[in-house]
Every structure is written in C-alpha cells, then in structure tokens.
Design a protein around this motif. Structure first.
Motif, short mmCIF file in Angstrom:
data_model
loop_
_atom_site.label_atom_id
_atom_site.label_comp_id
_atom_site.label_asym_id
_atom_site.label_seq_id
_atom_site.Cartn_x
_atom_site.Cartn_y
_atom_site.Cartn_z
N ILE A 106 -22.63 35.51 8.66
CA ILE A 106 -21.22 35.39 9.02
C ILE A 106 -20.95 36.08 10.34
CG2 ILE A 106 -18.91 36.05 8.29
CD1 ILE A 106 -19.96 35.83 5.43
N GLU B 31 -20.89 34.03 0.40
CA GLU B 31 -20.27 34.89 1.41
C GLU B 31 -19.77 34.05 2.58
OE1 GLU B 31 -21.50 38.70 4.26
OE2 GLU B 31 -22.97 37.77 2.93
N GLU C 107 -15.79 33.33 3.74
CA GLU C 107 -15.37 33.67 5.10
C GLU C 107 -14.76 32.45 5.80
OE1 GLU C 107 -14.95 36.07 8.57
OE2 GLU C 107 -15.32 36.55 6.46
#
Length: 437
Positions: free
Chosen positions: A157, A375, A379
C-alpha cells in the motif's frame, strides 16, 4: 542456494532478500557469489562484475584462453614467458584466494598467461560490448519494476512511486533497432539462417503440428539484446494472428526451454504492441497463442505484459477483456504468481476488473498473501467510493473467501465500505452482515 535459484520465480521477493543477506555473511566465496547473482536477478543494485563466482586470476586466465582460441582457428601454442609484474599480481591474488578458501593452490607459473599487449580479436571485443549493453538493458528493466518489488508482501500500500509505462515497442521494426546495430551483432550462424527464418514466417500456414524448425534452435545462442535485434529483422509484431499462433507453438516445443530473459524479450515483441493496439475484442487465435505461451512462461508474461498493459495510459475495454480472459484460463499454480504481481502494482479501475476475474477462480493463497490482499482492498476503498468495478470485486472477495476473513479484517472492510455510494451498497452491507453469522 541452488534450490533457491531454481524456484526463485515462485518465491516472494520480500521474503527472499533476508535469506540472501544472511548468505552474504557465510565465509564460502562460492555461496556468497550465488547469493549476489540472485540479488542481481532481483534488481537490488548488485553489480554484475561483483557477482562473478570466478576469482580475478581465473577470469584473466579464461579471457586469455578465449583470445588464444579465437586467433583464426589456429592450434594452441606455447606463449612467451609471462611478464614478471603480472606474475607478482597473480601470486598476490593466489594468496588472497588461498586465505578465503583455506586451501593451497598450484604455483601460477605452471599456468600460461596471455602475452603482454596482445589484443582480443574483434569478435570477442563485440561480445564484451554486447554483454555490457545487455547489463544496461536489464538494469533499465529492473529500474522500471523496482517499485513493484519494493512493496513485496509486507506493505504494497505504501508503494507510491508511479511505475514507468513500458509501452516501448522495441524490436517492432528495423528503425527501432538502429541504436542496437552499432554495438550488437547477430551470431554468424543466425545471420546465415535469417533469410530462411523470414521466408518460414511468411509462408506459415494452418498446420500447427510437427517439431519446430531447426533454425529456431539458434535462439539459444543469442543474448537478450540479440533476440531483440532478431525480432526487429523478422518483424514479429507485424505477424498475422495465424503466423503468431504457429510461431508460439514452435517456441513452446523448443528443447531446452527458452531462458527467462529471452522469453521476456519475445513476449514483449510478440504480444505487447499487438495488445496495446487493440480497438476491439482479441481474436481467438491471439487468445490461444497468449494463453499457451503464458502457461509455460508465466513469469516473463507477468513481467513483460501484465504490469505494462495495466499501467499503460491507453488501456481500454479491449485490453481489459483480454486480461480477464487470460486470468480465467490460468492453471492454479500460475494464478498465485499473477496475484502476487497484481498486489505489487498500483491499482486503477481496470485493475479491479482483472483482479475480480482472477479471484473468481478461488485462488489458493497463503494467509500472509490473503492478509496483503485485504489490506490493499481496504485501503483502495477510501478512494473508490463511486467505483462499480471495486464494489463487484469486494462482493467477490466476501462471498468466495468468506471462511478466510478474520474479525479484524471484517471490521476493516466495514470501514472501507461505509462511504460506498454505488447501487451495490446494500448488497455490500448484506454481505458484511453475512460474515458475522
């Protein structure tokens, strides 16, 4: 270390790097050299010269042997006595090697050295220039993918660097190869067979059976830059879809298999420009050729096609449809590799569609990789509140991978979907509630 080199394409780079760092602390110079070769392949800035498993003395003797073998085909003969200064240098290097390996070596006087002032024949100087250029090309390619490797499995990310779009259609025509011709030459055997290869591609028909033409075996004698130049001479990007399929079947039948670097160059030349120029759905012949080539050379396709096509500014419905079809045709072991590559790419609307097609196949992944996926999904949800493609992707994940989602991940999903404004909002909330039941 040999096992790591054999299975490297299937290993996550962020987990492999710590192992290589530990290997660099081993006193065995051969083990350290293999580690440096692996680091060089991963593109972490290790110089090619430093990665050689040969000592400097051995490299110099090998260079001298090559020069003697290349002198007009004459037999080897005894050389004049080596220069005393060079002799002293060899003794010093021999002493260093003995300290590193803890073994005694023979006196370098027993081994002939190359004569002073003797210059390498022309064709060997050309080989040296080709090697230098190949290293520059590989360095450029690694720099373009450095952002993908940095994310690894830990935190993709945070990858904020924009990947350079690899839309360079190198080798698509002779004009593109002018810069290479000066320093790169095709091997003599390939030059002799070039007219036959050109004629072979022009007359390739519907017959896909049979062994590959013997001329294609010469690909094993070419470096990546030479393969690039050969693709330019053969005008591979201009092949018809029928000729493309024929050539792919021949390439897949080659034994031994193509090297990783050469397969990457061929993938780029055969498919990249052809895919980026699509304005409508890909033909059946193109899809068959691509899926067949990807089944055998998955990692080269990942490197030369998946990222460049998804990140190209001109990517549209035709390119997205082709990649979605490719994801559905993958074998289970190649699905994981494609997923790992996509997790390291910056995402946009087309990425959501392709990733959904892949995840619909219920990819078998490790808990660590699934955690990275969740994750990244959470995001992206903060910036994709109006994306229908993202909403469909989330529905696929929550239904297909319900058993793998933990309570912490469910809470993160709820926060990511809270601001969703698409017509699928109610379906998303219902899927979330179903996770708790």
């Amino acid at each position: 270390m040999s096992l790591l080199m054999a299975v490297r394409p299937s290993l996550p780079e962020n987990r492999l790097l710590p192992v290589l760092q530990i290997a660099q602390q081993d006193p065995d110079p051969w083990l350290r050299a293999l580690g440096e070769l692996l680091q060089r392949d991963l593109g972490v800035g290790v110089s090619t010269e430093g990665a050689s498993p040969l000592s400097k003395r051995c490299q110099r003797q090998l260079r001298g042997l090559c020069m003697r073998l290349g002198q007009g085909g004459r037999k080897l003969k005894l050389l004049q006595n080596p220069d005393p200064k060079e002799k002293e240098v060899e003794k010093e290097e021999e002493h260093e090697d003995s300290q590193k390996l803890g073994k005694r070596r023979k006196d370098p006087e027993e081994e002939p050295a190359s004569p002073e002032g003797e210059r390498a024949p022309k064709r060997f100087r050309c080989l040296e220039m080709e090697e230098e250029e190949d290293h520059e090309e590989e360095k450029t390619e690694r720099e373009s993918l450095e952002t993908l490797a940095d994310g690894g499995g830990a935190s993709p990310i945070k990858n904020q660097t924009v990947v350079r779009t690899e839309t360079n259609e190198a080798g698509q025509n002779l004009a593109d190869a002018k810069g290479l011709v000066e320093n790169v030459e095709l091997p003599k055997a390939v030059q002799d067979q070039l007219p036959g290869l050109q004629q072979l591609l022009k007359t390739s028909g519907e017959g896909l059976e049979g062994t590959p033409p013997v001329e294609l075996q010469l690909l094993h004698e070419c470096s990546p830059s030479q393969v690039d130049l050969l693709c330019a001479h053969l005008q591979l990007p201009q092949l018809s879809d029928t000729g493309l399929l024929q050539l792919c079947f021949w390439l897949l039948a080659l034994s031994p298999d193509l090297s990783f670097s050469n397969a990457t160059v061929l993938t780029r030349s055969l498919f990249l420009g052809r895919i980026l120029s699509l304005t409508s759905s890909a033909s059946r012949l193109l899809m068959t050729a691509l899926t067949s080539f990807c089944a055998k050379y998955t990692y080269p396709v990942c490197r030369a096609l998946l990222g460049p096509v998804l990140q190209a500014p001109g990517t549209g419905p035709a390119q997205t449809e082709l990649l979605c079809c490719l994801m559905k045709a993958l074998e289970p072991d190649t699905q994981v590799l494609m997923l790992g590559q996509m997790l390291e790419l910056p995402w946009k609307e087309e990425t959501f569609l392709v990733l959904q097609s892949l995840l619909e196949q219920q990819v078998e992944m490790t808990p660590e990789k699934f955690s990275v996926l969740m994750e990244k999904l959470c995001e992206e949800g903060l910036a994709a509140t109006t994306s229908v493609a993202y909403a469909k992707l989330m529905l696929t994940v929550m239904t297909k991978y319900q058993a793998s989602i933990t309570e912490i991940q469910r809470l993160s999903l709820a926060k990511a979907l809270e601001l969703n404004t698409t017509f699928l909002r109610k379906s998303l909330q219902a899927a979330l509630r179903h996770l708790t039941s």
